[in-house]
Design a protein around this motif. Structure first.
Motif, PDB file in Angstrom:
ATOM      1  N   LYS A   1       0.818  -1.102  -0.078  1.00  0.00           N
ATOM      2  CA  LYS A   1      -0.096   0.091   0.026  1.00  0.00           C
ATOM      3  C   LYS A   1       0.812   1.422  -0.130  1.00  0.00           C
ATOM      4  O   LYS A   1       0.321   2.534  -0.294  1.00  0.00           O
TER       5      LYS A   1
ATOM      6  N   THR B   1       1.423   2.751  -6.012  1.00  0.00           N
ATOM      7  CA  THR B   1       1.832   1.978  -4.992  1.00  0.00           C
ATOM      8  C   THR B   1       2.788   0.975  -5.268  1.00  0.00           C
ATOM      9  O   THR B   1       2.727   0.700  -6.553  1.00  0.00           O
TER      10      THR B   1
ATOM     11  N   ARG C   1       2.770   4.430  -1.104  1.00  0.00           N
ATOM     12  CA  ARG C   1       2.867   5.280  -2.228  1.00  0.00           C
ATOM     13  C   ARG C   1       3.841   5.772  -2.333  1.00  0.00           C
ATOM     14  O   ARG C   1       4.482   6.324  -1.695  1.00  0.00           O
TER      15      ARG C   1
END
Length: 512
Positions: free
Chosen positions: A76, A345, A78
């Motif tokens: 997750k 991501t 980024r």
């Protein structure tokens, strides 16, 4: 003022040394081609013997670590210090696809599967060559060369390291920055190791780009002769290469957001159209069945194929050759993918580069190469004779001759081939310019210079010795990949550490 700052940042030492090495290669080849061939052949053999096993393990481990990161909580994270991607999904994946696949995907898609179909790879020597049973290992072998591990070397873990160092720590977008987690900011000052990392990466990427450009002149020249009756002479080949260099120069000059992105979208669109037409007019169900069966065969035998070590000569001609080629591209492709992936991501990056791109490549290889296998089984010699007598470009034309509207498809393949290699040339000239300037918006002259340099060197090599000289350059690519592969190694542990650090910064995991 801004232009003056860019000029001041230009690494003139790196420019002179890397460009000078390419010019010296051409001069040395002109003066004593036999000696250069022998030196590179010996160096190639040394590289295959002492780096081959390392490369096989390196690429496999890069792929596996990337998957673990993608499907863990760190997926997750980024990248690029912005919240939304700069490019749409289609534009982004199109630019990624037109990197590795562009370097030889058109002609190797026809020739690779056919070679392995006619002579079964040694790991599957018990399978009768030229039979339906041998079609599956033939396709799977081509998948391995251009598949999951190959793509993983181009821009997964290395991209994570570069994006963190550049966008989060304000380090320049250069190959040497891959060593930033190890050496800190001193790697980007007056560092001998840093300069060496940049130079070997530039030379490897330049050699890996000039080779396909040279082969393109030979291949498109052959195609124009077959379709339109043009003479396949050195003049024709040179004009093709110079035309391509001009296209690449214009694209590189207009930047990522315009030229490179536009060419990539056009090319992916044309490839999709060609695939659909070949599927409809060609052996549709055979291609679909072969793709499903070969993909299953590839996944089932992935580990043993990746780490096969029994036949060193065969490995050098196939797996080590291809993977050395792609490793040589590694740092430059990581720079390019870093530039186009801001806001993505880690999960999106890994899935796009390590899974989606190779699966699309595999299907393209099956449509082209699988059609060749079908027609060869239907009429032995219909494709293999042309391949054995005239090489890779003849294989493509021989396959298209079996399909209705073959002339139209042949013209389409010629156009796609030119644009494919142009996208490689413009993206590589852009990333070399980025390396020499340290800025993700390098000077336009710098970008155009390298695009033209690639074309001029390719023409010079064809003038010296034609296909054999460009072939020598291909072996040189593998030799230059040896030091580059050492540059990729630290990303195996640096990328997970960076992912964990950024996950804490972005509150994805709790801080202890």
């Amino acid at each position: 003022m801004e232009d003056q700052k860019k000029k001041k940042r230009l690494d003139w030492i790196g420019l002179v040394i890397s460009g000078g090495l390419l010019v010296l290669f051409v001069i040395a080849t002109r003066l004593n081609k036999g000696l250069v061939d022998q030196l590179i052949s010996d160096s190639f053999s040394f590289t295959v013997k002492y780096f081959g096993a390392y490369w096989q393990v390196l690429l496999l481990v890069m792929f596996v670590i990337g998957l673990i990161l993608a499907f863990s909580k760190y997926g997750k994270v980024r990248l690029g210090k912005i919240e939304r991607p700069e490019n749409s999904n289609f534009r982004w994946i199109a630019m990624i696809l037109c990197t590795l696949l562009a370097s030889g995907g058109v002609f190797w898609a026809a020739a690779g599967p056919m070679y392995h179909f006619l002579t079964t790879p040694p790991q599957f020597s018990g399978v009768e060559s030229g039979s339906m049973e041998s079609a599956y290992p033939a396709m799977a072998q081509s998948y391995l060369h251009w598949g999951f591990s190959a793509w993983a070397s181009l821009g997964t873990l290395t991209t994570i390291v570069l994006m963190y160092a550049h966008y989060h720590k304000d380090q320049p977008l250069k190959p040497r920055t891959l060593l930033y987690p190890m050496f800190g900011r001193k790697i980007n000052k007056k560092s001998f190791i840093g300069s060496l990392a940049d130079i070997v990466s530039i030379v490897a990427a330049a050699a890996g780009t000039i080779g396909p450009i040279g082969f393109l002149g030979l291949q498109v020249g052959y195609g124009l002769q077959q379709v339109f009756g043009f003479s396949n002479t050195f003049l024709t080949q040179s004009l093709i290469i110079l035309f391509l260099a001009v296209i690449a120069s214009i694209s590189a000059a207009t930047g990522v957001e315009r030229g490179i992105q536009w060419l990539s979208r056009i090319n992916v669109g044309l490839v999709v159209v060609l695939m659909v037409i070949m599927l409809i007019l060609g052996p549709t169900m055979f291609i679909i069945d072969l793709f499903i069966g070969s993909e299953a065969f590839y996944i089932q035998n992935f580990l043993t194929m990746s780490l096969y070590r029994l036949d060193e000569a065969w490995l050098g001609a196939w797996i080590i050759f291809f993977w050395g080629w792609f490793i040589g591209y590694g740092p430059m492709m990581a720079i390019f993918i870093s530039r186009i992936s801001r806001g993505r991501t880690i999960r999106e990056l890994i899935i796009a580069v390590s899974l989606i791109a190779p699966i699309v490549s595999n299907f393209w290889f099956t449509v082209v190469g699988g059609s060749g296998i079908f027609y060869e089984m239907e009429k032995p010699g219909s494709v293999s004779t042309a391949l054995n007598e005239s090489g890779m470009p003849a294989a493509v034309m021989a396959i298209l001759n079996q399909i209705p509207m073959g002339i139209v498809l042949a013209i389409g393949f010629i156009i796609v081939s030119v644009i494919f290699v142009a996208t490689t040339a413009d993206s590589m000239s852009y990333t070399v310019a980025v390396t020499l300037s340290g800025s993700d918006e390098p000077d336009r002259f710098n970008r155009v210079f390298w695009a033209l340099m690639f074309g001029i060197v390719a023409v010079a090599l064809l003038a010296i010795g034609g296909e054999s000289t460009v072939g020598t350059l291909q072996n040189f690519i593998v030799v230059t990949a040896a030091p580059v592969s050492l540059l990729l190694l630290p990303s195996l542990w640096d990328a997970p550490r960076i992912a964990a650090r950024m996950a804490k910064e972005q509150n994805i995991v709790e801080k202890k």
